[in-house]
Design a protein around this motif. Structure first.
Motif, PDB file in Angstrom:
ATOM      1  N   ARG A  31       0.798  -1.225   0.000  1.00  0.00           N
ATOM      2  CA  ARG A  31       0.000   0.000   0.000  1.00  0.00           C
ATOM      3  C   ARG A  31       0.832   1.278   0.000  1.00  0.00           C
ATOM      4  O   ARG A  31       0.315   2.349  -0.282  1.00  0.00           O
ATOM      5  N   CYS A  32       2.127   1.167   0.318  1.00  0.00           N
ATOM      6  CA  CYS A  32       2.941   2.383   0.350  1.00  0.00           C
ATOM      7  C   CYS A  32       4.181   2.283  -0.542  1.00  0.00           C
ATOM      8  O   CYS A  32       4.982   3.206  -0.575  1.00  0.00           O
ATOM      9  N   ARG A  33       4.339   1.178  -1.217  1.00  0.00           N
ATOM     10  CA  ARG A  33       5.418   0.977  -2.186  1.00  0.00           C
ATOM     11  C   ARG A  33       6.818   1.035  -1.592  1.00  0.00           C
ATOM     12  O   ARG A  33       7.756   1.469  -2.236  1.00  0.00           O
ATOM     13  N   LEU A  34       6.932   0.599  -0.353  1.00  0.00           N
ATOM     14  CA  LEU A  34       8.241   0.417   0.265  1.00  0.00           C
ATOM     15  C   LEU A  34       8.530  -1.080   0.303  1.00  0.00           C
ATOM     16  O   LEU A  34       7.613  -1.899   0.305  1.00  0.00           O
ATOM     17  N   GLN A  35       9.780  -1.421   0.354  1.00  0.00           N
ATOM     18  CA  GLN A  35      10.178  -2.819   0.455  1.00  0.00           C
ATOM     19  C   GLN A  35       9.826  -3.362   1.835  1.00  0.00           C
ATOM     20  O   GLN A  35       9.773  -2.626   2.818  1.00  0.00           O
ATOM     21  N   LEU A  36       9.620  -4.656   1.898  1.00  0.00           N
ATOM     22  CA  LEU A  36       9.288  -5.343   3.140  1.00  0.00           C
ATOM     23  C   LEU A  36      10.301  -5.011   4.236  1.00  0.00           C
ATOM     24  O   LEU A  36       9.926  -4.712   5.371  1.00  0.00           O
ATOM     25  N   GLU A  37      11.589  -5.047   3.900  1.00  0.00           N
ATOM     26  CA  GLU A  37      12.647  -4.777   4.868  1.00  0.00           C
ATOM     27  C   GLU A  37      12.541  -3.352   5.415  1.00  0.00           C
ATOM     28  O   GLU A  37      12.806  -3.107   6.589  1.00  0.00           O
ATOM     29  N   GLU A  38      12.154  -2.413   4.562  1.00  0.00           N
ATOM     30  CA  GLU A  38      12.002  -1.024   4.998  1.00  0.00           C
ATOM     31  C   GLU A  38      10.867  -0.907   6.012  1.00  0.00           C
ATOM     32  O   GLU A  38      11.006  -0.207   7.023  1.00  0.00           O
ATOM     33  N   ILE A  39       9.767  -1.567   5.735  1.00  0.00           N
ATOM     34  CA  ILE A  39       8.622  -1.532   6.655  1.00  0.00           C
ATOM     35  C   ILE A  39       9.033  -2.114   8.007  1.00  0.00           C
ATOM     36  O   ILE A  39       8.745  -1.541   9.054  1.00  0.00           O
ATOM     37  N   LEU A  40       9.732  -3.234   7.981  1.00  0.00           N
ATOM     38  CA  LEU A  40      10.152  -3.870   9.233  1.00  0.00           C
ATOM     39  C   LEU A  40      11.129  -3.003  10.017  1.00  0.00           C
ATOM     40  O   LEU A  40      11.159  -3.054  11.244  1.00  0.00           O
ATOM     41  N   SER A  41      11.915  -2.182   9.326  1.00  0.00           N
ATOM     42  CA  SER A  41      12.866  -1.313  10.026  1.00  0.00           C
ATOM     43  C   SER A  41      12.211  -0.021  10.529  1.00  0.00           C
ATOM     44  O   SER A  41      12.799   0.702  11.323  1.00  0.00           O
ATOM     45  N   LEU A  42      10.999   0.259  10.074  1.00  0.00           N
ATOM     46  CA  LEU A  42      10.288   1.484  10.457  1.00  0.00           C
ATOM     47  C   LEU A  42       9.028   1.175  11.277  1.00  0.00           C
ATOM     48  O   LEU A  42       8.036   1.886  11.193  1.00  0.00           O
ATOM     49  N   GLN A  43       9.073   0.138  12.079  1.00  0.00           N
ATOM     50  CA  GLN A  43       7.881  -0.355  12.774  1.00  0.00           C
ATOM     51  C   GLN A  43       7.209   0.671  13.676  1.00  0.00           C
ATOM     52  O   GLN A  43       5.997   0.633  13.842  1.00  0.00           O
ATOM     53  N   GLU A  44       7.959   1.575  14.252  1.00  0.00           N
ATOM     54  CA  GLU A  44       7.394   2.559  15.184  1.00  0.00           C
ATOM     55  C   GLU A  44       6.944   3.838  14.481  1.00  0.00           C
ATOM     56  O   GLU A  44       6.298   4.685  15.096  1.00  0.00           O
ATOM     57  N   GLU A  45       7.263   3.990  13.213  1.00  0.00           N
ATOM     58  CA  GLU A  45       6.941   5.215  12.477  1.00  0.00           C
ATOM     59  C   GLU A  45       5.477   5.250  12.061  1.00  0.00           C
ATOM     60  O   GLU A  45       4.903   4.227  11.683  1.00  0.00           O
ATOM     61  N   SER A  46       4.898   6.430  12.091  1.00  0.00           N
ATOM     62  CA  SER A  46       3.524   6.608  11.625  1.00  0.00           C
ATOM     63  C   SER A  46       3.458   6.285  10.136  1.00  0.00           C
ATOM     64  O   SER A  46       4.301   6.736   9.354  1.00  0.00           O
ATOM     65  N   LEU A  47       2.455   5.505   9.764  1.00  0.00           N
ATOM     66  CA  LEU A  47       2.295   5.152   8.351  1.00  0.00           C
ATOM     67  C   LEU A  47       1.993   6.383   7.500  1.00  0.00           C
ATOM     68  O   LEU A  47       2.329   6.428   6.324  1.00  0.00           O
ATOM     69  N   LEU A  48       1.385   7.390   8.108  1.00  0.00           N
ATOM     70  CA  LEU A  48       1.050   8.623   7.389  1.00  0.00           C
ATOM     71  C   LEU A  48       2.157   9.673   7.502  1.00  0.00           C
ATOM     72  O   LEU A  48       2.060  10.738   6.896  1.00  0.00           O
ATOM     73  N   GLY A  49       3.194   9.370   8.265  1.00  0.00           N
ATOM     74  CA  GLY A  49       4.261  10.327   8.534  1.00  0.00           C
ATOM     75  C   GLY A  49       5.258  10.481   7.398  1.00  0.00           C
ATOM     76  O   GLY A  49       5.151   9.838   6.351  1.00  0.00           O
ATOM     77  N   PRO A  50       6.269  11.334   7.604  1.00  0.00           N
ATOM     78  CA  PRO A  50       7.213  11.689   6.543  1.00  0.00           C
ATOM     79  C   PRO A  50       8.146  10.559   6.089  1.00  0.00           C
ATOM     80  O   PRO A  50       8.649  10.598   4.968  1.00  0.00           O
ATOM     81  N   LYS A  51       8.354   9.542   6.913  1.00  0.00           N
ATOM     82  CA  LYS A  51       9.258   8.460   6.501  1.00  0.00           C
ATOM     83  C   LYS A  51       8.565   7.422   5.622  1.00  0.00           C
ATOM     84  O   LYS A  51       9.166   6.870   4.714  1.00  0.00           O
ATOM     85  N   ILE A  52       7.298   7.145   5.897  1.00  0.00           N
ATOM     86  CA  ILE A  52       6.565   6.132   5.120  1.00  0.00           C
ATOM     87  C   ILE A  52       5.680   6.787   4.072  1.00  0.00           C
ATOM     88  O   ILE A  52       5.562   6.297   2.963  1.00  0.00           O
TER      89      ILE A  52
END
Length: 95
Positions: free
Chosen positions: A18-39
């Motif tokens: 849904r956000c076009r990031l790689q699986l590894e990126e999502i796992l490394s950003l677990q605490e980040e808001s999905l709507l925030g600037p990193k995701i």
């Protein structure tokens, strides 16, 4: 333990589609808001994640979880999934 990892990968896959990031990126950003600037997930995609999670994990996410802001990061969603599965197991044990 392996079940936990498989479930986490399933959740990361739902989010990454849904956000076009790689699986590894999502796992490394677990605490980040999905709507925030990193995701930077569009709000409409977060709605799709909501329905994808309910369907894939066979759970119901409560309005109160949404109202309390508990559906905003991978870690938050993971907690909801874990709680729902524990509640389901408790109900089966009582029956």
């Amino acid at each position: 333990m392996q079940n936990t990892m498989i479930t986490k990968i399933m959740l990361a896959d739902i989010i990454s589609r849904r956000c076009r990031l790689q699986l590894e990126e999502i796992l490394s950003l677990q605490e980040e808001s999905l709507l925030g600037p990193k995701i930077r997930m569009p709000a409409r995609e977060l709605l799709h994640v909501f329905f994808d999670v309910e369907k894939s994990f066979e759970i119901r996410i409560s309005e109160s979880d949404i109202a309390k802001g508990r559906f905003k990061s991978f870690a938050d969603i993971w907690t909801i999934i874990e709680e729902e599965h524990m509640d389901c197991k408790r109900k089966k044990d009582i029956s």
